[in-house]
Scaffold this active site. Structure first.
Site, PDB file in Angstrom:
ATOM      1  N   SER A   1      -3.751 -19.013  20.950  1.00 49.61           N
ATOM      2  CA  SER A   1      -4.431 -17.822  21.464  1.00 49.61           C
ATOM      3  C   SER A   1      -5.588 -17.431  20.553  1.00 49.61           C
ATOM      4  O   SER A   1      -5.622 -17.807  19.372  1.00 49.61           O
ATOM      5  CB  SER A   1      -3.424 -16.677  21.589  1.00 49.61           C
ATOM      6  OG  SER A   1      -2.639 -16.572  20.422  1.00 49.61           O
TER       7      SER A   1
ATOM      8  N   GLU B   1      -8.102 -14.105  19.393  1.00 51.94           N
ATOM      9  CA  GLU B   1      -8.203 -12.637  19.384  1.00 51.94           C
ATOM     10  C   GLU B   1      -9.663 -12.178  19.261  1.00 51.94           C
ATOM     11  O   GLU B   1     -10.431 -12.719  18.469  1.00 51.94           O
ATOM     12  CB  GLU B   1      -7.381 -12.101  18.197  1.00 51.94           C
ATOM     13  CG  GLU B   1      -7.410 -10.592  18.090  1.00 51.94           C
ATOM     14  CD  GLU B   1      -6.472 -10.080  17.005  1.00 51.94           C
ATOM     15  OE1 GLU B   1      -5.285 -10.451  16.999  1.00 51.94           O
ATOM     16  OE2 GLU B   1      -6.945  -9.307  16.152  1.00 51.94           O
TER      17      GLU B   1
ATOM     18  N   THR C   1      -8.136  -6.363  20.644  1.00 52.69           N
ATOM     19  CA  THR C   1      -7.541  -5.342  19.774  1.00 52.69           C
ATOM     20  C   THR C   1      -7.793  -3.932  20.310  1.00 52.69           C
ATOM     21  O   THR C   1      -8.649  -3.705  21.174  1.00 52.69           O
ATOM     22  CB  THR C   1      -8.074  -5.433  18.333  1.00 52.69           C
ATOM     23  OG1 THR C   1      -9.477  -5.199  18.366  1.00 52.69           O
ATOM     24  CG2 THR C   1      -7.795  -6.782  17.723  1.00 52.69           C
TER      25      THR C   1
ATOM     26  N   ALA D   1      -8.028   1.769  15.826  1.00 56.37           N
ATOM     27  CA  ALA D   1      -7.103   2.671  15.143  1.00 56.37           C
ATOM     28  C   ALA D   1      -7.008   4.014  15.865  1.00 56.37           C
ATOM     29  O   ALA D   1      -8.023   4.614  16.219  1.00 56.37           O
ATOM     30  CB  ALA D   1      -7.581   2.884  13.712  1.00 56.37           C
TER      31      ALA D   1
ATOM     32  N   HIS E   1      -4.034  -5.422  23.230  1.00 56.46           N
ATOM     33  CA  HIS E   1      -3.222  -4.818  22.169  1.00 56.46           C
ATOM     34  C   HIS E   1      -3.101  -3.352  22.545  1.00 56.46           C
ATOM     35  O   HIS E   1      -4.016  -2.767  23.126  1.00 56.46           O
ATOM     36  CB  HIS E   1      -3.907  -4.906  20.812  1.00 56.46           C
ATOM     37  CG  HIS E   1      -4.061  -6.309  20.304  1.00 56.46           C
ATOM     38  ND1 HIS E   1      -4.083  -6.592  18.965  1.00 56.46           N
ATOM     39  CD2 HIS E   1      -4.208  -7.500  20.947  1.00 56.46           C
ATOM     40  CE1 HIS E   1      -4.236  -7.899  18.790  1.00 56.46           C
ATOM     41  NE2 HIS E   1      -4.322  -8.471  19.982  1.00 56.46           N
TER      42      HIS E   1
ATOM     43  N   ASP F   1      -2.570   2.025  12.903  1.00 55.92           N
ATOM     44  CA  ASP F   1      -2.797   2.874  11.722  1.00 55.92           C
ATOM     45  C   ASP F   1      -3.690   4.022  12.155  1.00 55.92           C
ATOM     46  O   ASP F   1      -4.601   3.817  12.950  1.00 55.92           O
ATOM     47  CB  ASP F   1      -3.524   2.074  10.629  1.00 55.92           C
ATOM     48  CG  ASP F   1      -2.656   0.969  10.070  1.00 55.92           C
ATOM     49  OD1 ASP F   1      -1.534   1.277   9.632  1.00 55.92           O
ATOM     50  OD2 ASP F   1      -3.091  -0.190  10.093  1.00 55.92           O
TER      51      ASP F   1
ATOM     52  N   ALA G   1       6.663   0.640  15.901  1.00 54.99           N
ATOM     53  CA  ALA G   1       6.470  -0.297  17.007  1.00 54.99           C
ATOM     54  C   ALA G   1       7.756  -0.526  17.809  1.00 54.99           C
ATOM     55  O   ALA G   1       7.694  -0.753  19.019  1.00 54.99           O
ATOM     56  CB  ALA G   1       5.933  -1.621  16.475  1.00 54.99           C
TER      57      ALA G   1
ATOM     58  N   TYR H   1       4.860  -9.920   9.363  1.00 49.93           N
ATOM     59  CA  TYR H   1       4.132  -9.931   8.084  1.00 49.93           C
ATOM     60  C   TYR H   1       4.837 -10.845   7.077  1.00 49.93           C
ATOM     61  O   TYR H   1       5.721 -10.397   6.338  1.00 49.93           O
ATOM     62  CB  TYR H   1       4.033  -8.503   7.515  1.00 49.93           C
ATOM     63  CG  TYR H   1       3.329  -7.579   8.485  1.00 49.93           C
ATOM     64  CD1 TYR H   1       1.961  -7.377   8.394  1.00 49.93           C
ATOM     65  CD2 TYR H   1       4.032  -6.967   9.532  1.00 49.93           C
ATOM     66  CE1 TYR H   1       1.301  -6.567   9.320  1.00 49.93           C
ATOM     67  CE2 TYR H   1       3.383  -6.176  10.456  1.00 49.93           C
ATOM     68  CZ  TYR H   1       2.021  -5.978  10.346  1.00 49.93           C
ATOM     69  OH  TYR H   1       1.370  -5.204  11.269  1.00 49.93           O
TER      70      TYR H   1
ATOM     71  N   HIS I   1       4.636  -6.026   5.089  1.00 51.15           N
ATOM     72  CA  HIS I   1       3.698  -4.966   5.467  1.00 51.15           C
ATOM     73  C   HIS I   1       3.369  -4.131   4.229  1.00 51.15           C
ATOM     74  O   HIS I   1       4.264  -3.853   3.418  1.00 51.15           O
ATOM     75  CB  HIS I   1       4.355  -4.097   6.564  1.00 51.15           C
ATOM     76  CG  HIS I   1       3.430  -3.079   7.119  1.00 51.15           C
ATOM     77  ND1 HIS I   1       3.422  -1.778   6.675  1.00 51.15           N
ATOM     78  CD2 HIS I   1       2.464  -3.163   8.065  1.00 51.15           C
ATOM     79  CE1 HIS I   1       2.485  -1.097   7.343  1.00 51.15           C
ATOM     80  NE2 HIS I   1       1.899  -1.916   8.194  1.00 51.15           N
TER      81      HIS I   1
ATOM     82  N   GLN J   1     -16.224  -9.853   3.279  1.00 49.43           N
ATOM     83  CA  GLN J   1     -15.481  -9.224   4.382  1.00 49.43           C
ATOM     84  C   GLN J   1     -13.992  -9.581   4.298  1.00 49.43           C
ATOM     85  O   GLN J   1     -13.124  -8.721   4.443  1.00 49.43           O
ATOM     86  CB  GLN J   1     -16.077  -9.731   5.697  1.00 49.43           C
ATOM     87  CG  GLN J   1     -15.544  -9.051   6.926  1.00 49.43           C
ATOM     88  CD  GLN J   1     -16.045  -9.760   8.174  1.00 49.43           C
ATOM     89  OE1 GLN J   1     -15.946 -10.989   8.298  1.00 49.43           O
ATOM     90  NE2 GLN J   1     -16.592  -8.990   9.094  1.00 49.43           N
TER      91      GLN J   1
ATOM     92  N   PHE K   1     -10.801  -6.984   3.914  1.00 48.80           N
ATOM     93  CA  PHE K   1      -9.674  -6.959   4.874  1.00 48.80           C
ATOM     94  C   PHE K   1      -8.354  -7.205   4.152  1.00 48.80           C
ATOM     95  O   PHE K   1      -7.354  -6.567   4.415  1.00 48.80           O
ATOM     96  CB  PHE K   1      -9.801  -8.086   5.891  1.00 48.80           C
ATOM     97  CG  PHE K   1     -10.777  -7.836   6.981  1.00 48.80           C
ATOM     98  CD1 PHE K   1     -11.362  -6.591   7.164  1.00 48.80           C
ATOM     99  CD2 PHE K   1     -11.112  -8.863   7.856  1.00 48.80           C
ATOM    100  CE1 PHE K   1     -12.260  -6.379   8.188  1.00 48.80           C
ATOM    101  CE2 PHE K   1     -12.011  -8.658   8.875  1.00 48.80           C
ATOM    102  CZ  PHE K   1     -12.590  -7.423   9.045  1.00 48.80           C
TER     103      PHE K   1
ATOM    104  N   HIS L   1      -2.489 -18.472  16.395  1.00 47.75           N
ATOM    105  CA  HIS L   1      -3.269 -17.355  16.961  1.00 47.75           C
ATOM    106  C   HIS L   1      -4.489 -17.187  16.053  1.00 47.75           C
ATOM    107  O   HIS L   1      -4.339 -16.896  14.863  1.00 47.75           O
ATOM    108  CB  HIS L   1      -2.408 -16.082  16.956  1.00 47.75           C
ATOM    109  CG  HIS L   1      -3.127 -14.847  17.415  1.00 47.75           C
ATOM    110  ND1 HIS L   1      -3.291 -14.516  18.744  1.00 47.75           N
ATOM    111  CD2 HIS L   1      -3.713 -13.840  16.719  1.00 47.75           C
ATOM    112  CE1 HIS L   1      -3.936 -13.360  18.853  1.00 47.75           C
ATOM    113  NE2 HIS L   1      -4.215 -12.924  17.629  1.00 47.75           N
TER     114      HIS L   1
END
Ligand code: FAD
Length: 278
Positions: free
Chosen positions: A6, A8, A39, A42, A67, A99, A114, A136, A140, A203, A207, A257
């Site tokens: 997939s 995103e 996505t 937030a 999402h 978030d 979730a 994660y 997380h 970047q 992240f 993904h």
């Protein structure tokens, strides 16, 4: 094993961004992924942007999963959005807590985690949606402990998720161990690795600090040493990520993904190097 691949996207903010995404999508659609995902900003900040991008992809006849995040939202507004997707014929959803934007004055909403969102989706729409949740492998960033984070992961799977997509990582051992421990707790759903191509070091470093994904020291130092030499960053990044994906697939990962960042080039090149099907 039937693997799932997939791609995103995030919803574009400008008409130029939307045009660019159409071109990127056409390139990536040629690879025939199992689905695209879009996505959700937030705190619901891109609710309409996500919906419109999802509908555009859906109208082209391509498989797409929005999402949806629950933090800062009411149950009623989530149910309304689910119904809109359902009536449009969308069958897959990525369910997240999300978030709150920093400094947001808004409340946390009616659903805290979730697992509660997954429960709500199942209660309101039965088996209509295939539900993906987040995992994660490096835990997380707000997790109280690795063991608790893993139990929370299993809890949302038990609430009705069909499969999971991981946060990106560059350490295949962390992923292998996470999957092993989840299986030991009786969690049998596919856990698909999330893959972040390396194209822009500044970047990526930003992240990674925010989401708790570790860039191994040797990769970080090497990338930093290239300075503004984008070609060297690109070549090294492709090398590192190709090897990571090769190892994951060889070890039996149930798909990949790709976090495309609305760019086609790196994903297409990884696909080619990995000799993926279609
Ligand atoms: P949860 O599973 O709810 O976990 C959040 C934290 O709470 C964890 O520390 C967990 O251990 C703990 N926890 C979970 N359940 C409980 C419980 N019942 N009781 C106590 N503690 C609990 N963000 C966006 O805003 N939009 C997106 O579109 C988006 N897409 C993503 C896609 C993927 C594949 C991934 C991996 C992440 C994505 N994110 C997105 C980021 C995600 O929203 C954040 O990482 C968020 O902080 C956690 O979301 P979650 O669904 O994993 O939360």
């Amino acid at each position: 094993m039937q693997r799932t691949y997939s791609f995103e996207f995030f919803p574009p903010k400008t008409p130029e961004g939307a045009d660019k995404l159409r071109a990127v999508r056409a390139q990536l659609a040629a690879l025939a992924p199992d689905f695209f995902s879009v996505t959700f900003g937030a705190g619901g900040s891109t609710r309409e942007g996500t919906f419109n991008t999802v509908m555009e992809i859906h109208r082209e006849g391509l498989p797409v999963a929005p999402h949806i995040s629950c933090i800062g939202s009411t149950r009623a507004s989530i149910v309304e959005l689910l119904q809109r997707y359902r009536s449009a014929g969308v069958r897959r959803i990525v369910a997240l807590r999300g978030d709150l934007p920093s400094g947001a004055g808004a409340g946390r909403g009616e659903l805290a985690y979730a697992n509660e969102l997954v429960e709500l989706i199942r209660a309101e729409t039965g088996d209509w949606f295939r539900i993906e949740v987040a995992a994660y492998p490096e835990y997380h960033p707000q997790a109280r402990s690795p063991a608790e984070d893993l139990r929370n992961f299993v809890r949302k799977v038990r609430a009705g998720a069909d499969s999971a997509i991981t946060q990106y990582f560059y350490n295949a051992d962390a992923y292998a161990r996470f999957c092993e421990e989840a299986r030991r707790l009786g969690c049998e759903v596919p856990i698909v690795p999330g893959i972040m191509p390396i194209t822009n070091f500044a970047q990526l470093a930003r992240f990674s600090d925010a989401c708790g994904a570790e860039i191994p020291r040797w990769v970080r130092l090497k990338l930093a040493s290239f300075g503004d030499d984008r070609e060297s960053i690109r070549a090294f990044g492709l090398d590192v990520v190709t090897r990571l994906c090769e190892r994951l697939l060889a070890d039996g990962a149930p798909g990949l993904h790709f976090y495309t960042m609305n760019q086609a080039e790196a994903t297409v090149e990884l696909w080619r190097r990995l000799g993926l099907p279609r």
